[in-house]
Design a protein around this motif. Sequence first.
Motif, PDB file in Angstrom:
ATOM      1  N   MET A 159      46.645  31.936  42.635  1.00 33.14           N
ATOM      2  CA  MET A 159      48.195  33.193  42.465  1.00 33.14           C
ATOM      3  C   MET A 159      47.398  34.444  42.894  1.00 33.14           C
ATOM      4  N   LEU A 160      46.163  35.115  41.941  1.00 28.70           N
ATOM      5  CA  LEU A 160      46.365  36.817  42.024  1.00 28.70           C
ATOM      6  C   LEU A 160      44.779  37.060  42.516  1.00 28.70           C
ATOM      7  N   LYS A 161      44.122  37.671  43.212  1.00 26.26           N
ATOM      8  CA  LYS A 161      42.674  37.235  43.194  1.00 26.26           C
ATOM      9  C   LYS A 161      42.714  38.788  43.402  1.00 26.26           C
ATOM     10  N   VAL A 162      41.566  38.973  42.802  1.00 25.86           N
ATOM     11  CA  VAL A 162      41.403  40.831  43.215  1.00 25.86           C
ATOM     12  C   VAL A 162      39.660  40.867  43.468  1.00 25.86           C
ATOM     13  N   GLU A 163      39.328  40.964  44.360  1.00 22.58           N
ATOM     14  CA  GLU A 163      38.211  41.140  45.260  1.00 22.58           C
ATOM     15  C   GLU A 163      37.683  43.245  45.610  1.00 22.58           C
ATOM     16  N   ASP A 164      36.263  43.171  44.605  1.00 20.73           N
ATOM     17  CA  ASP A 164      35.369  44.112  45.052  1.00 20.73           C
ATOM     18  C   ASP A 164      35.978  45.550  43.795  1.00 20.73           C
ATOM     19  N   LEU A 165      36.586  45.433  42.602  1.00 25.54           N
ATOM     20  CA  LEU A 165      37.689  46.518  42.727  1.00 25.54           C
ATOM     21  C   LEU A 165      36.424  47.453  41.753  1.00 25.54           C
ATOM     22  N   THR A 223      54.403  28.677  32.930  1.00 32.38           N
ATOM     23  CA  THR A 223      53.974  30.481  33.346  1.00 32.38           C
ATOM     24  C   THR A 223      52.449  31.339  33.453  1.00 32.38           C
ATOM     25  N   THR A 224      52.144  31.045  34.068  1.00 32.48           N
ATOM     26  CA  THR A 224      50.182  31.839  34.322  1.00 32.48           C
ATOM     27  C   THR A 224      49.757  32.689  33.656  1.00 32.48           C
ATOM     28  N   ILE A 225      48.664  32.890  32.755  1.00 33.87           N
ATOM     29  CA  ILE A 225      48.685  34.112  31.703  1.00 33.87           C
ATOM     30  C   ILE A 225      47.060  34.518  32.357  1.00 33.87           C
ATOM     31  N   GLU A 246      44.571  31.502  39.110  1.00 35.55           N
ATOM     32  CA  GLU A 246      45.134  30.250  39.757  1.00 35.55           C
ATOM     33  C   GLU A 246      46.328  29.724  39.332  1.00 35.55           C
ATOM     34  N   GLU A 247      47.421  29.586  39.843  1.00 33.84           N
ATOM     35  CA  GLU A 247      48.694  28.928  39.446  1.00 33.84           C
ATOM     36  C   GLU A 247      48.364  28.206  38.548  1.00 33.84           C
ATOM     37  N   GLY A 248      49.349  28.297  36.809  1.00 34.09           N
ATOM     38  CA  GLY A 248      49.082  27.934  35.971  1.00 34.09           C
ATOM     39  C   GLY A 248      48.302  27.654  34.736  1.00 34.09           C
ATOM     40  N   GLN A 249      47.615  28.428  34.721  1.00 30.38           N
ATOM     41  CA  GLN A 249      46.183  28.504  34.354  1.00 30.38           C
ATOM     42  C   GLN A 249      46.397  29.956  33.735  1.00 30.38           C
ATOM     43  N   ILE A 250      45.935  29.773  32.427  1.00 30.00           N
ATOM     44  CA  ILE A 250      45.089  30.485  31.333  1.00 30.00           C
ATOM     45  C   ILE A 250      43.677  31.214  31.463  1.00 30.00           C
ATOM     46  N   VAL A 251      43.716  32.208  31.774  1.00 27.95           N
ATOM     47  CA  VAL A 251      42.366  32.636  32.579  1.00 27.95           C
ATOM     48  C   VAL A 251      42.123  33.886  31.542  1.00 27.95           C
ATOM     49  N   THR A 252      41.638  34.279  30.846  1.00 29.63           N
ATOM     50  CA  THR A 252      40.833  35.263  29.315  1.00 29.63           C
ATOM     51  C   THR A 252      39.645  35.921  30.279  1.00 29.63           C
ATOM     52  N   LEU A 253      39.977  37.487  30.266  1.00 34.55           N
ATOM     53  CA  LEU A 253      38.791  38.269  30.540  1.00 34.55           C
ATOM     54  C   LEU A 253      38.165  39.193  28.724  1.00 34.55           C
ATOM     55  N   ILE A 254      36.869  38.593  28.136  1.00 38.04           N
ATOM     56  CA  ILE A 254      36.234  39.028  26.977  1.00 38.04           C
ATOM     57  C   ILE A 254      35.292  39.828  27.429  1.00 38.04           C
ATOM     58  N   LYS A 267      39.892  52.737  43.170  1.00 37.44           N
ATOM     59  CA  LYS A 267      39.139  53.585  44.507  1.00 37.44           C
ATOM     60  C   LYS A 267      38.898  52.774  45.460  1.00 37.44           C
ATOM     61  N   SER A 268      38.709  51.896  45.461  1.00 34.49           N
ATOM     62  CA  SER A 268      38.250  50.459  46.422  1.00 34.49           C
ATOM     63  C   SER A 268      38.726  49.217  45.973  1.00 34.49           C
ATOM     64  N   GLY A 269      38.753  48.125  47.147  1.00 33.06           N
ATOM     65  CA  GLY A 269      38.681  46.807  46.353  1.00 33.06           C
ATOM     66  C   GLY A 269      40.120  45.989  47.151  1.00 33.06           C
ATOM     67  N   GLN A 270      40.591  45.149  46.461  1.00 35.88           N
ATOM     68  CA  GLN A 270      41.731  44.415  46.898  1.00 35.88           C
ATOM     69  C   GLN A 270      41.720  44.321  45.356  1.00 35.88           C
ATOM     70  N   ILE A 271      43.441  43.848  45.799  1.00 36.65           N
ATOM     71  CA  ILE A 271      44.006  43.249  44.333  1.00 36.65           C
ATOM     72  C   ILE A 271      45.557  42.542  45.077  1.00 36.65           C
ATOM     73  N   THR A 272      45.364  41.279  45.390  1.00 39.34           N
ATOM     74  CA  THR A 272      46.294  40.074  46.357  1.00 39.34           C
ATOM     75  C   THR A 272      47.067  39.403  44.954  1.00 39.34           C
ATOM     76  N   PHE A 273      48.368  39.171  45.360  1.00 35.76           N
ATOM     77  CA  PHE A 273      49.493  38.601  44.108  1.00 35.76           C
ATOM     78  C   PHE A 273      50.098  37.462  44.907  1.00 35.76           C
ATOM     79  N   LYS A 274      50.584  36.298  44.578  1.00 38.19           N
ATOM     80  CA  LYS A 274      50.386  35.217  45.954  1.00 38.19           C
ATOM     81  C   LYS A 274      49.882  35.658  47.573  1.00 38.19           C
TER      82      LYS A 274
END
Length: 238
Positions: free
Chosen positions: A1-7, A185-187, A25-33, A54-61
């Motif tokens: 669902m969301l992809k962040v590349e080399d941000l 809800t994906t979180i 991924e859709e349906g997941q809980i992903v955490t950043l700690i 500044k650079s990199g790619q953020i893709t949503f769906k």
Amino acid sequence: MLKVEDLNVYYGAIHAIKGISLEVEEGQIVTLIGANGAGKTTTLRTISGLNKAKSGQITFKGKSINSVPAQDIMAMGISQVPEGRRVFANMTVLENLELGAYLRKDKNGIKKDMDRVFLKFPRLFERIKQQAGTLSGGEQQMLAMGRALMSKPKLLLLDEPSMGLAPLLVQEIFSIIKELNQEGTTILLVEQNAHMALSIAHQAYVLETGRIVLSGDAKELASRPEISEAYLGGAVGH
């Protein structure tokens, strides 16, 4: 669902986010700690369009959202609950919730979601006419989450939902986060309370000074000695 590349993200001359990549991924809980100042909030703010990469790619769906304005990102289905709650203090609980739905036109759907918020957070219903600034910290956190849910998000970004809350309230907020996820809800969750975050997440990323130093299955990460020493020891929740 969301992809962040080399941000890469800068604050002036400060290189705050250094080439991070992550996936939700859709349906997941992903955490950043990670510790304070690791770049967790900056990452969320960049995803929701409040900070520019500044650079990199953020893709949503499948669509790039790098240069999409924040309000349009919200309209696409990404809603953020900011750190420190940020409710509109002089407005009532009801007005705060209505603001969450300001991009929507479906009156029946809005009514249904309002009912759902009150079902999840009965205390908000009890204080529906109260000014948000007079609520306790825990109630303000519930209101901030309720307000975000009113925009019917596909992806909910939660920034430090347990911050400053009493342990019992932390438990309550986390069980609601889990419920929301089970209801579809994906979180993406940013949290200093690593122990709680890893206990409900599917995947986890560990951020240190703007870099991802570890990632993987949340339960597996929770059992690794270097994680428990750095994040699950005496420092948890402080």
